[in-house]
Design an enzyme around this catalytic site. Structure first.
Site, PDB file in Angstrom:
ATOM      1  N   ASP A 129     113.388  52.020  69.620  1.00 56.14           N
ATOM      2  CA  ASP A 129     112.396  52.380  68.609  1.00 56.14           C
ATOM      3  C   ASP A 129     111.972  53.819  68.863  1.00 56.14           C
ATOM      4  O   ASP A 129     111.691  54.197  70.011  1.00 56.14           O
ATOM      5  CB  ASP A 129     111.176  51.467  68.683  1.00 56.14           C
ATOM      6  CG  ASP A 129     111.510  50.026  68.300  1.00 56.14           C
ATOM      7  OD1 ASP A 129     112.669  49.754  67.948  1.00 56.14           O
ATOM      8  OD2 ASP A 129     110.588  49.182  68.364  1.00 56.14           O
ATOM      9  N   ASP A 183     110.072  40.687  58.253  1.00 48.30           N
ATOM     10  CA  ASP A 183     109.030  40.799  59.274  1.00 48.30           C
ATOM     11  C   ASP A 183     107.876  39.884  58.883  1.00 48.30           C
ATOM     12  O   ASP A 183     107.283  40.060  57.817  1.00 48.30           O
ATOM     13  CB  ASP A 183     108.552  42.248  59.393  1.00 48.30           C
ATOM     14  CG  ASP A 183     109.688  43.190  59.761  1.00 48.30           C
ATOM     15  OD1 ASP A 183     110.599  42.757  60.484  1.00 48.30           O
ATOM     16  OD2 ASP A 183     109.664  44.352  59.316  1.00 48.30           O
TER      17      ASP A 183
END
Length: 236
Positions: free
Chosen positions: A9, A131
């Site tokens: 990330d 998500d």
């Protein structure tokens, strides 16, 4: 064996992890994501999940150069997500070396556009990002809630041709308290042919092996590796 996919990330060009998607709870693990990607390849991984967190927040791709650097320095199959909102964003990601792109928010806000991308680029290159927070899909870097419930959302897109889904339980992301195995098993029971990538909460080798025993096709992990919670040699 379950497919093992390490994650990088990116915020500000650095390799970071958040806790439950909180940008204020950022921890830097490596200042050089390209070097980190090379390390993953050296360990024997074939695939890498890269998330442009700056892009997710800004609603357009930001860390193109990092993606290009990873793709140039390694032979990893890279799936890239974060901030992909337009055809230009997809083309930018593919031109920078991504093999696949993960798209979540657009699938909620502009379903016809997402369906068009499935047809244009092929379902093998588009990963649907799902998500989940409290049973509902969250979008735009997890900062906004939608009214889309997980299973109906997936059903709609499976009927549109989606075959790859990255599902993250936001409540567990970065918490190192175990993945939402029951949630993923429920998804696989509903869609047994789906290539489901479980994400969020992995804290040990046993977590990964448990998902494998449940028949989950793939798992993403990041923080558990960076903090020495999993032994890669025993999984590879």
């Amino acid at each position: 064996m379950i497919e093992l996919i390490p994650a990088i990330d990116i915020i500000g060009g650095q390799c970071v992890r958040l806790t439950r998607g909180d940008y204020n709870a950022k921890k830097v693990y490596n200042e050089d994501p390209v070097r980190m990607a090379c390390e993953f390849e050296r360990l024997g991984f074939k695939r890498l999940h890269v998330v442009d967190l700056d892009g997710a927040k800004s609603k357009h791709i930001v860390n193109t150069q990092v993606l290009r650097g990873i793709s140039s320095a390694t032979n990893l199959i890279v799936d890239f997500g974060g901030g992909i909102k337009t055809d230009d964003d997809i083309e930018t990601a593919f031109d920078a070396g991504a093999s696949m792109v993960t798209i979540g928010s657009v699938a909620v806000t502009h379903p016809d556009l997402f369906a068009g991308w499935l047809k244009k680029y092929g379902a093998d290159r588009i990963i649907l990002g799902a998500d989940v927070r409290d049973g509902f899909i969250a979008i735009n870097g997890w900062k906004e809630e939608s009214r889309e419930q997980l299973l109906p959302f997936l059903k709609y897109y499976v009927e549109q041709g989606v075959c790859n889904v990255l599902c993250t339980d936001i409540s567990r992301d970065g918490m190192l308290n175990g993945p939402s195995a029951t949630l993923y098993a429920e998804v696989m029971a509903a869609f047994p042919h789906l290539h489901l990538i479980a994400s969020g909460g992995v804290s040990s080798n046993e977590d990964i092996l448990h998902l494998d025993r449940l028949g989950i096709p793939a798992v993403v992990f990041g923080k558990a590796y960076y903090e020495g919670k999993i032994d890669i040699d025993k999984l590879m």
